[in-house]
Design an enzyme around this catalytic site. Structure first.
Site, PDB file in Angstrom:
ATOM      1  N   ALA A  66       0.716  -1.205  -0.128  1.00 36.28           N
ATOM      2  CA  ALA A  66       0.142  -0.162   0.100  1.00 36.28           C
ATOM      3  C   ALA A  66       0.915   1.238   0.081  1.00 36.28           C
ATOM      4  O   ALA A  66       1.879   1.248   0.318  1.00 36.28           O
ATOM      5  CB  ALA A  66      -0.952   0.076   1.293  1.00 36.28           C
ATOM      6  N   GLU A 114       0.093 -10.332  -1.510  1.00 39.18           N
ATOM      7  CA  GLU A 114      -1.282 -10.681  -1.032  1.00 39.18           C
ATOM      8  C   GLU A 114      -1.959 -10.797  -2.555  1.00 39.18           C
ATOM      9  O   GLU A 114      -2.803 -11.842  -2.795  1.00 39.18           O
ATOM     10  CB  GLU A 114      -1.879  -9.900  -0.130  1.00 39.18           C
ATOM     11  CG  GLU A 114      -1.458 -10.264   1.223  1.00 39.18           C
ATOM     12  CD  GLU A 114      -2.152  -9.225   2.130  1.00 39.18           C
ATOM     13  OE1 GLU A 114      -2.513  -9.733   3.251  1.00 39.18           O
ATOM     14  OE2 GLU A 114      -2.239  -7.900   1.858  1.00 39.18           O
ATOM     15  N   GLU A 134       4.506  -6.014   7.152  1.00 36.33           N
ATOM     16  CA  GLU A 134       3.522  -5.623   8.193  1.00 36.33           C
ATOM     17  C   GLU A 134       3.949  -5.251   9.496  1.00 36.33           C
ATOM     18  O   GLU A 134       3.586  -4.387  10.080  1.00 36.33           O
ATOM     19  CB  GLU A 134       2.145  -5.909   7.836  1.00 36.33           C
ATOM     20  CG  GLU A 134       1.398  -5.766   6.508  1.00 36.33           C
ATOM     21  CD  GLU A 134       1.900  -6.642   5.417  1.00 36.33           C
ATOM     22  OE1 GLU A 134       1.023  -6.661   4.280  1.00 36.33           O
ATOM     23  OE2 GLU A 134       2.543  -7.544   5.774  1.00 36.33           O
TER      24      GLU A 134
END
Length: 256
Positions: A66, A114, A134
């Site tokens: 992201a 992912e 993460e």
């Protein structure tokens, strides 16, 4: 076809290539990009001229997760909307009747990895790096990383990757069963397209049912029901004109 700002789509010989196109940001995914990816995936899935889809990145990254600058400024409501759109993205790949191949050309981290995990197969360049980092942000993967990865490798390896948040090379992940094939970096996309071409030439009715049944095997559906589903499916295909022609052609060749 619509022109997108953050992705590109091309269709050649019944193979669609969806390419992430924010190379200066290592293809990090912001909200606009996520919206466009979902729209692009749905367009490919509905296109009856496409047999196989390849998803890859422009530049030196597949996708570096992201866009943290945008991600970090989200309100709780914006975070929920971002997560919901992400679920739509992964589901659109996973539940498509067409096979999707992730062609990992560089870094595939966080949400990028992912996306690759939601695909049916992963091919990687020899210099690719993948991981779920993460934990370094005091977070966990939020796009299925904890669940889809364990469908591909053993629980000890999954915990190592999640707990340490490291980056793993293509050879390691090939040995672990995550990556299907490794190709040289200098002609990577060409080799990935050749790989996709083999799949594109297989009977698409069979491929769609194979994908559905394999995915069904990873659900809580009772074993007997899954086996019966397989039996019903093979009968349906057997009675179809396409299979009958293929069977008779095989018989004629074997009699020569």
């Amino acid at each position: 076809m619509k022109t997108f700002k953050t992705i590109q789509i091309e269709v050649t010989d019944k193979i669609a290539v969806l390419k992430f196109n924010r190379s200066l940001q290592l293809n990090a995914m912001n909200r606009l990009m996520m919206d466009e990816i979902v729209e692009g995936i749905r367009w490919i899935n509905s296109n009856n001229k496409v047999n196989v889809a390849v998803i890859t990145g422009e530049g030196r990254a597949f996708m570096a997760g992201a866009d943290i600058k945008e991600y970090g400024s989200q309100t709780a409501e914006e975070f929920d909307a971002f997560q919901e759109k992400g679920m739509q993205l992964y589901d659109a790949i996973e539940h498509a009747s067409k096979p999707w191949i992730a062609a990992v050309n560089g870094f595939a981290l966080g949400g990028g990895f992912e996306i690759a995990l939601s695909c049916d197969m992963i091919v990687a360049s020899e210099d690719a790096k993948m991981g779920l980092p993460e934990v370094f942000l005091s977070l966990i993967p939020g796009g299925g990383g904890t669940q889809r990865l364990i469908q591909k490798i053993g629980v000890n390896r999954v915990k190592e990757m999640l707990f340490l948040g490291g980056q793993y090379d293509a050879k390691t992940l090939n040995n672990w069963g995550v990556v299907n094939a490794i190709f040289p970096s200098d002609n990577f996309l060409s080799q990935a397209m050749n790989y996709a071409g083999k799949l594109s030439r297989r009977p698409q009715q069979s491929i769609a049912q194979l994908k559905r049944l394999v995915n069904l095997s990873m659900t809580a559906t009772p074993f007997e029901e899954r086996i019966n589903n397989e039996a019903r499916t093979v009968k349906k295909l057997f009675l179809h004109e396409e299979a009958q022609q293929a069977i008779q052609s095989f018989i004629k060749k074997s009699e020569k």
